[in-house]
Design an enzyme around this catalytic site. Structure first.
Site, PDB file in Angstrom:
ATOM      1  CE  LYS A  64      -0.171   5.703  -3.623  1.00 54.61           C
ATOM      2  NZ  LYS A  64       0.966   5.992  -2.741  1.00 54.61           N
TER       3      LYS A  64
HETATM    4  N1  PMP Z   1       1.714   5.301   3.354  1.00 54.71           N
HETATM    5  C1  PMP Z   1       1.891   6.209   2.379  1.00 54.71           C
HETATM    6  C2  PMP Z   1       1.724   7.655   2.697  1.00 54.71           C
HETATM    7  C3  PMP Z   1       2.230   5.783   1.076  1.00 54.71           C
HETATM    8  O1  PMP Z   1       2.421   6.675   0.110  1.00 54.71           O
HETATM    9  C4  PMP Z   1       2.381   4.397   0.821  1.00 54.71           C
HETATM   10  C5  PMP Z   1       2.776   3.932  -0.552  1.00 54.71           C
HETATM   11  N2  PMP Z   1       1.667   3.693  -1.355  1.00 54.71           N
HETATM   12  C6  PMP Z   1       2.161   3.498   1.862  1.00 54.71           C
HETATM   13  C7  PMP Z   1       1.833   3.979   3.121  1.00 54.71           C
HETATM   14  C8  PMP Z   1       2.210   2.018   1.626  1.00 54.71           C
HETATM   15  O2  PMP Z   1       1.082   1.609   0.893  1.00 54.71           O
HETATM   16  P1  PMP Z   1       1.105   0.348  -0.083  1.00 54.71           P
HETATM   17  O3  PMP Z   1       1.623  -0.779   0.714  1.00 54.71           O
HETATM   18  O4  PMP Z   1      -0.304   0.161  -0.466  1.00 54.71           O
HETATM   19  O5  PMP Z   1       1.992   0.691  -1.211  1.00 54.71           O
END
Ligand code: PMP
Length: 309
Positions: A160
């Site tokens: 991220k």
């Molecule tokens: N893809 C992206 C690009 C994101 O920013 C997120 C949000 N964190 C997700 C998928 C989902 O990830 P998570 O379930 O870990 O929040």
């Protein structure tokens, strides 16, 4: 505009400070070059226990800690310290409702030059109140974005990275300005990656299908949760494979999932109605189960919930 209501204090440069005082310089490396990594973590309020339960906190901290290697970020705090800081911030906020935590490991030196070596790093973290972020009730109208998902070999999509959210922002703004609720973003090869900031699942012939880690996605913690719940609790076969754009038009159900998005059903893609245009039965079951789990109501998954108070 979504109003941010921060807790009284944030964690910044090794200590807890009033939120308004947690400020970086305009010369900060991460601000100039996007060299930060962040997490988005939710805490859910459990009324019976009058407590805030943080969902899958160790998994989020594990993800950011591992991904620090990609950007060569070393922060003084250990993963256990970061978990404790998250809990402490909720405590200090006094919030007894839904919260969202945002730890950021970033290149904090004020130095010139795009590089990830020889630049010092820090951790900061804030907490805000957060309820539902997008519509999870009636189904979203989404569009395939003209922007492509950045490839893992360009800006690592598995991390991220703050800078990579230019890609998400362009896709979601394009969708919003064209009158849609959200975007689905394709890879350079034309296959589906994910939503702007959420993973995507489709139901086809009774199977739950989602794009694989090799499809330039962020490997979502909600995605992992949904796969486990579908297999273990609903006995549904879950398949990770590439998804073609046109499969989205002909499948039975689609939903997004993510920490912010939670479980958000989709009712149309590019103005093609999905299924009968209502929230599909598998999406609904998984959504209901997900909300029970995050609120600590399912004993088997209670270990995923960290109480703050
Ligand atoms: N893809 C992206 C690009 C994101 O920013 C997120 C949000 N964190 C997700 C998928 C989902 O990830 P998570 O379930 O870990 O929040």
């Amino acid at each position: 505009m979504r109003k941010m209501e921060p807790g009284r204090e944030a964690y910044f440069e090794g200590k807890y400070v009033p939120s308004a005082e947690a400020k970086i310089s305009i010369m900060t490396h991460a601000f100039n070059y996007g060299t930060g990594l962040f997490e988005g973590i939710r805490g859910y309020y459990n009324k019976e226990e009058n407590n805030v339960l943080i969902f899958r906190l160790p998994e989020h901290i594990d993800r950011i800690s591992r991904n620090c290697k990609i950007l060569n970020i070393q922060v003084p705090e250990t993963p256990k310290d970061i978990e404790a800081i998250c809990v402490e911030l909720v405590k200090r906020s006094g919030f007894r409702e839904g919260v969202y935590l945002r730890p950021i490991c970033y290149k904090s030196d004020c130095s010139l030059g795009p590089k990830v070596h020889d630049v010092g790093s820090s951790l900061c973290c804030y907490v805000i109140k957060l309820g539902d972020y997008i519509n999870i009730e009636t189904g979203l109208d989404v569009a395939v974005a003209s922007w492509r998902r950045l490839s893992d070999n360009a800006i690592p999509s598995r991390a991220k990275t703050t800078g990579s959210y230019v890609n998400s922002s362009l896709a979601s703004t394009e969708a919003a300005q064209a009158g849609f609720d959200e975007a689905i973003v394709l890879r350079e090869n034309g296959s589906v990656a994910e939503g702007s900031a959420m993973n995507v699942f489709m139901v086809l012939n009774g199977k739950l299908i989602t794009t694989p880690p090799s499809a330039d996605i962020l490997i979502g913690i909600t995605r992992n949760t949904i796969m486990e719940l579908a297999r273990e609790e609903l006995g549904i076969e879950v398949v990770e494979r590439d998804i073609a754009r046109t499969e989205l038009y002909v499948c039975d159900e689609i939903f997004f999932c993510g920490t912010g998005a939670q479980v958000a059903p989709v009712r149309s893609v590019d103005r093609r109605v999905i299924g009968d245009g209502k929230v599909g039965p598998i999406s609904k079951k998984l959504q209901d189960l997900y909300f029970d789990v995050v609120q600590g109501k399912v004993k088997k998954y209670r270990h995923w919930c960290t109480p703050c108070y």
